[in-house]
Design an enzyme around this catalytic site. Structure first.
Site, short mmCIF file in Angstrom:
data_model
loop_
_atom_site.label_atom_id
_atom_site.label_comp_id
_atom_site.label_asym_id
_atom_site.label_seq_id
_atom_site.Cartn_x
_atom_site.Cartn_y
_atom_site.Cartn_z
N TYR A 47 -2.07 6.75 3.80
CA TYR A 47 -2.60 6.97 5.15
C TYR A 47 -2.70 8.46 5.47
O TYR A 47 -2.51 8.88 6.61
CB TYR A 47 -1.77 6.20 6.20
CG TYR A 47 -1.63 4.73 5.83
CD1 TYR A 47 -2.73 3.89 5.94
CD2 TYR A 47 -0.45 4.22 5.32
CE1 TYR A 47 -2.64 2.56 5.55
CE2 TYR A 47 -0.34 2.89 4.93
CZ TYR A 47 -1.44 2.06 5.05
OH TYR A 47 -1.35 0.76 4.68
N CYS A 105 -8.18 22.22 18.57
CA CYS A 105 -8.02 22.39 20.01
C CYS A 105 -7.48 21.12 20.65
O CYS A 105 -8.19 20.44 21.39
CB CYS A 105 -9.36 22.78 20.63
SG CYS A 105 -10.16 24.06 19.68
N GLY A 107 0.85 -1.19 0.00
CA GLY A 107 0.00 0.00 0.00
C GLY A 107 0.88 1.23 0.00
O GLY A 107 1.06 1.92 -1.01
N ARG A 108 1.50 1.46 1.16
CA ARG A 108 2.38 2.63 1.33
C ARG A 108 3.43 2.75 0.22
O ARG A 108 3.69 3.84 -0.28
CB ARG A 108 3.08 2.50 2.69
CG ARG A 108 3.84 3.74 3.13
CD ARG A 108 4.69 3.42 4.36
NE ARG A 108 3.95 2.76 5.41
CZ ARG A 108 3.27 3.41 6.37
NH1 ARG A 108 3.27 4.72 6.41
NH2 ARG A 108 2.61 2.73 7.30
C1 PLP Z 1 -2.33 -2.36 5.90
C2 PLP Z 1 -2.21 -3.66 5.23
C3 PLP Z 1 -1.47 -3.78 4.04
C4 PLP Z 1 -0.69 -2.64 3.44
O1 PLP Z 1 0.40 -2.28 4.25
P1 PLP Z 1 1.48 -1.24 3.71
O2 PLP Z 1 2.43 -1.09 4.86
O3 PLP Z 1 0.78 0.02 3.38
O4 PLP Z 1 2.14 -1.85 2.52
C5 PLP Z 1 -1.45 -5.00 3.40
N1 PLP Z 1 -2.12 -6.07 3.90
C6 PLP Z 1 -2.83 -6.01 5.05
C7 PLP Z 1 -3.55 -7.21 5.54
C8 PLP Z 1 -2.90 -4.80 5.75
O5 PLP Z 1 -3.59 -4.74 6.89
#
Ligand code: PLP
Length: 413
Positions: free
Chosen positions: A368, A340, A272-273
């Site tokens: 994120y 705040c 993802g990241r």
């Molecule tokens: C969050 C998550 C990902 C992605 O993680 P990254 O660190 O953004 O690559 C992949 N698989 C599962 C099951 C996750 O919970």
């Protein structure tokens, strides 16, 4: 890459950030389509002809533009909710390249995932497996499953994003997996496909991934002896990115070290990241400067509700002026938002020359960032823009004040 200075002016690809701020206002998320595609291809190409599926983890950034760009280049997807599943379908994804993760899948989610024909469920517990079996039975279908095992390895990352230790809520203890696989194998409504694990996020070393893989391969062998043959391994996401000066993982080295161990098994990854993190920035305006005897605060129009990572994970984002030559008051500034809460900061102690009205870019905010944003303090969510070359497109409108209470009702008596 996507974000760079050209004649001291920060650009997204070929577009000056200042132009985007003029058009769309502040604060703003800006994404580089070229970077997103490049990052995905890094993963995909590293596999060569080895059977694989790169399933982008939607929770990192679920904007439809991001998803549609990835769907067009053939990405698979990792979803964790019905909402994410509907998003990827709308974005043109092929459900048969989609895995469904998530800690507690509901009946509705399971039913919909079976209806659209996802590739595999990543099952988190025996109880969840029984629920999936029940739904599949009602639909006279066979649900494809992997069990998410917890290999008990330390990902050596922030405790909030470490998921592969016995103390974490995720998956089943790898030593308890066999009876669950036996049950799945013996069910006419379940089809055993693979083994899944995801040990954490923002990993900066390969070794924890390989430690987890070794444990998963031991399980493959044990299952094989019971005549339960898995056809894929899903090794999750978690590859870290550069926020500051941390070392990062070389994607080619990471994937080739996996392929060295796995024979001909198909490999699924869920980055993802690593796909979107560095492909996005968050731009905010300096509203006021406030200095006292020992602190310099730049009060900005962006806040923890827009970009939660600094408050939530003590995360670091590099801060760059959008005009490198801008002159102002030179100090070590804390960038704080209007909310705040003392925890409402986006950066601390950064040497910058600032004037009121300046725009600042928080780098590496593509993952994120917008997905964790909220309406706290009744702040409308910010707009998002995607850039490609000299073109740019609004991919999420800024919320209006009306949007904030659209679904609420007063009590009138
Ligand atoms: C969050 C998550 C990902 C992605 O993680 P990254 O660190 O953004 O690559 C992949 N698989 C599962 C099951 C996750 O919970």
């Amino acid at each position: 890459m996507g974000f760079s200075y050209q004649n001291h002016i920060l650009h997204a690809e070929s577009v000056a950030i200042a132009d985007l701020m003029k058009t769309y206002g502040s604060p703003l998320y800006v994404y580089s389509r070229t970077d997103i595609e490049y990052n995905w291809h890094l993963f995909s190409h590293a596999f060569g002809i080895h059977p694989h599926l790169v399933c982008y983890a939607v929770k990192a950034n679920s904007n439809l533009a991001v998803l549609s760009v990835l769907a067009k280049i053939g990405s698979g997807f990792d979803v964790v909710s019905n909402g994410e599943l509907e998003r990827i379908l709308l974005a043109g994804a092929d459900a048969s390249r989609c895995v469904f993760s998530g800690v507690a899948k509901t009946n509705i989610e399971i039913k919909r995932a079976l209806e659209v024909g996802i590739f595999c469920f990543n099952v988190e517990s025996m109880a969840e497996m029984i629920r999936i079996e029940q739904v599949a039975k009602e639909m006279s279908m066979q649900a494809p499953i992997s069990l998410r095992v917890n290999p008990d390895v330390d990902a050596k990352t922030h405790p909030y994003i470490s998921t592969g230790l016995k103390e974490n809520k995720f998956g089943v203890d790898i030593d308890d997996a066999i009876p669950i696989y036996k049950m799945a194998y013996n069910s006419p409504y379940l089809k055993v496909k693979g083994i899944d694990c995801h040990i954490g996020s923002q990993l900066t070393k390969i070794s924890p991934f390989l430690d987890a893989l070794d444990k998963v391969l031991e399980l493959v062998a044990k299952l094989g002896k019971l005549n339960i043959h898995v056809t894929h391994l899903d090794l999750g996401g978690g590859v870290g990115i550069k926020y500051d000066n941390e070392q990062t993982i070389d994607i080619n080295a990471y994937i080739s070290s996996i392929l060295d161990k796995v024979g001909s098994l198909k490999i699924i990854l869920e980055p993802g990241r690593a796909i979107v993190g560095n492909a996005g920035i968050f731009v905010t305006k300096v509203e006021f400067l406030k200095q006292n005897s020992d602190k310099s605060f730049a009060i900005i129009d962006g806040a923890m509700n827009d970009l939660l990572r600094p408050s939530f994970y003590q995360a670091y984002h590099q801060v760059l002026p959008i005009d490198e030559n801008a002159e102002g008051i030179d100090a070590h500034w804390d960038l704080v938002g209007p909310i705040c809460e003392t925890g409402d900061f986006l950066a601390k102690n950064r040497r910058l020359s600032l004037s009121e009205g300046d725009y600042l870019a928080l780098m590496s905010a593509g993952a994120y960032g917008s997905t964790m944003s909220s309406n706290y303090n009744s702040r409308p969510r910010v707009a998002e823009v995607m850039v490609l070359g000299s073109q740019y497109t609004l991919v999420r409108e800024r919320e209006t004040i009306q949007d904030l209470f659209n679904k609420e009702y007063m009590i009138n008596d």
